[in-house]
Design a protein around this motif. Sequence first.
Motif, mmCIF file in Angstrom:
data_model
loop_
_atom_site.group_PDB
_atom_site.id
_atom_site.type_symbol
_atom_site.label_atom_id
_atom_site.label_comp_id
_atom_site.label_asym_id
_atom_site.label_seq_id
_atom_site.Cartn_x
_atom_site.Cartn_y
_atom_site.Cartn_z
ATOM 1 N N ASN A 1 49.161 -37.273 17.668
ATOM 2 C CA ASN A 1 50.419 -36.909 17.007
ATOM 3 C C ASN A 1 50.211 -35.919 15.868
ATOM 4 O O ASN A 1 51.119 -35.178 15.483
ATOM 5 C CB ASN A 1 51.130 -38.165 16.486
ATOM 6 N N THR B 1 47.672 -38.928 23.874
ATOM 7 C CA THR B 1 48.380 -40.161 23.549
ATOM 8 C C THR B 1 48.811 -40.193 22.088
ATOM 9 O O THR B 1 48.196 -39.566 21.223
ATOM 10 C CB THR B 1 47.519 -41.417 23.828
ATOM 11 N N CYS B 2 49.862 -40.937 21.850
ATOM 12 C CA CYS B 2 50.310 -41.209 20.490
ATOM 13 C C CYS B 2 51.102 -42.519 20.522
ATOM 14 O O CYS B 2 51.536 -42.962 21.585
ATOM 15 C CB CYS B 2 51.158 -40.077 19.928
ATOM 16 N N ARG B 3 51.250 -43.135 19.376
ATOM 17 C CA ARG B 3 51.943 -44.423 19.327
ATOM 18 C C ARG B 3 53.444 -44.274 19.538
ATOM 19 O O ARG B 3 54.056 -45.056 20.252
ATOM 20 C CB ARG B 3 51.672 -45.119 17.987
ATOM 21 N N ILE B 4 54.041 -43.267 18.901
ATOM 22 C CA ILE B 4 55.491 -43.063 18.981
ATOM 23 C C ILE B 4 55.750 -41.593 19.308
ATOM 24 O O ILE B 4 55.568 -40.715 18.451
ATOM 25 C CB ILE B 4 56.190 -43.454 17.655
ATOM 26 N N ILE B 5 56.146 -41.322 20.531
ATOM 27 C CA ILE B 5 56.334 -39.943 20.981
ATOM 28 C C ILE B 5 57.380 -39.222 20.135
ATOM 29 O O ILE B 5 57.243 -38.032 19.835
ATOM 30 C CB ILE B 5 56.731 -39.919 22.471
ATOM 31 N N GLU B 6 58.413 -39.944 19.714
ATOM 32 C CA GLU B 6 59.499 -39.331 18.935
ATOM 33 C C GLU B 6 59.001 -38.799 17.595
ATOM 34 O O GLU B 6 59.633 -37.923 16.989
ATOM 35 C CB GLU B 6 60.625 -40.336 18.702
ATOM 36 N N LYS B 7 57.872 -39.322 17.119
ATOM 37 C CA LYS B 7 57.319 -38.889 15.831
ATOM 38 C C LYS B 7 56.202 -37.853 16.014
ATOM 39 O O LYS B 7 55.420 -37.613 15.093
ATOM 40 C CB LYS B 7 56.790 -40.089 15.053
ATOM 41 N N ARG C 1 55.032 -32.681 21.437
ATOM 42 C CA ARG C 1 56.063 -32.558 22.471
ATOM 43 C C ARG C 1 56.336 -31.092 22.794
ATOM 44 O O ARG C 1 56.520 -30.722 23.962
ATOM 45 C CB ARG C 1 57.362 -33.237 22.025
ATOM 46 N N THR D 1 52.293 -42.920 25.836
ATOM 47 C CA THR D 1 52.349 -43.806 24.674
ATOM 48 C C THR D 1 51.166 -44.765 24.691
ATOM 49 O O THR D 1 50.876 -45.378 25.722
ATOM 50 C CB THR D 1 53.657 -44.612 24.666
ATOM 51 N N ASP E 1 49.052 -47.499 21.772
ATOM 52 C CA ASP E 1 48.622 -48.030 20.482
ATOM 53 C C ASP E 1 47.270 -48.682 20.736
ATOM 54 O O ASP E 1 47.188 -49.679 21.460
ATOM 55 C CB ASP E 1 49.626 -49.055 19.953
ATOM 56 N N ASN F 1 46.774 -52.453 20.660
ATOM 57 C CA ASN F 1 47.397 -53.320 21.668
ATOM 58 C C ASN F 1 46.569 -53.296 22.957
ATOM 59 O O ASN F 1 46.959 -52.690 23.961
ATOM 60 C CB ASN F 1 48.838 -52.880 21.941
#
Length: 247
Positions: A10, A34-40, A45, A58, A60, A63
């Motif tokens: 990200n 990869t990133c934890r929150i694509i919107e951020k 993007r 996505t 984390d 997890n």
Amino acid sequence: MKSILVTGCNRGLGLGIVKHLVNDTNPPQNVIATCRIIEKAPELREIAEKNRNVHILTLDVKNTDTFDRFAKDVESIVGDDGLNVLFNNAGYSPKSTRINMVKAEQLAETFAINTIGPIMLTKALLPLLYRAAAKNVNAPVSCSKAAVINMSSFLGSVELNTDGGLYPYRCSKAAINMATKSLSIDLKSQGVLVTCIHPGWVKTDMGGNNAPLSVDTSCSGIVKVIKELNEKHNGGFVQWDGKELPW
């Protein structure tokens, strides 16, 4: 190198590595970021929108129970060719440094992200790495065949530790160095190269503004090192400019 998966894209080094990969004269057919929150991750993007070979997933790294499902998502992208390179880049460093300030929660979270996550993600993606190695069975050991690269730090070197402190980060990086060495032995027979890279002290959110290296300089060097890795680097510890580091 047909495919490479980079975690933690990200911002910072992960994003920088993706930029240099897509702008390379011979870019990979598939860059999985990869990133934890694509919107951020607006810049990531935007890169994916302009480059059809960039795929955002996505993830984390804390997890670990999602890793098997994640591996299926990766397989849907790479297919029968398998995954050539897993770059465990995602990392974390808490602010506390000295022994009187360290907290158990900081140690646990740092190990979860910097050590446990990369080990377990490697385990989940082994079938795809083995598939790539088998597909390129006659190729020399390299990232064109199959490789796992762990982002480490000179702060994880026992020999180079002359300042003390930084317990969560130092210990987690020393641990991923040991994991790298073990993986290099365990995966050698399958033709998978495993090494760790120190990116240098870089101007990122983690590295701070006093760092001497820019993200662009570090990532340019890292991508060059990736392309030059060979059998002699298996189980090794190198930095962004190719210099070998002591354990």
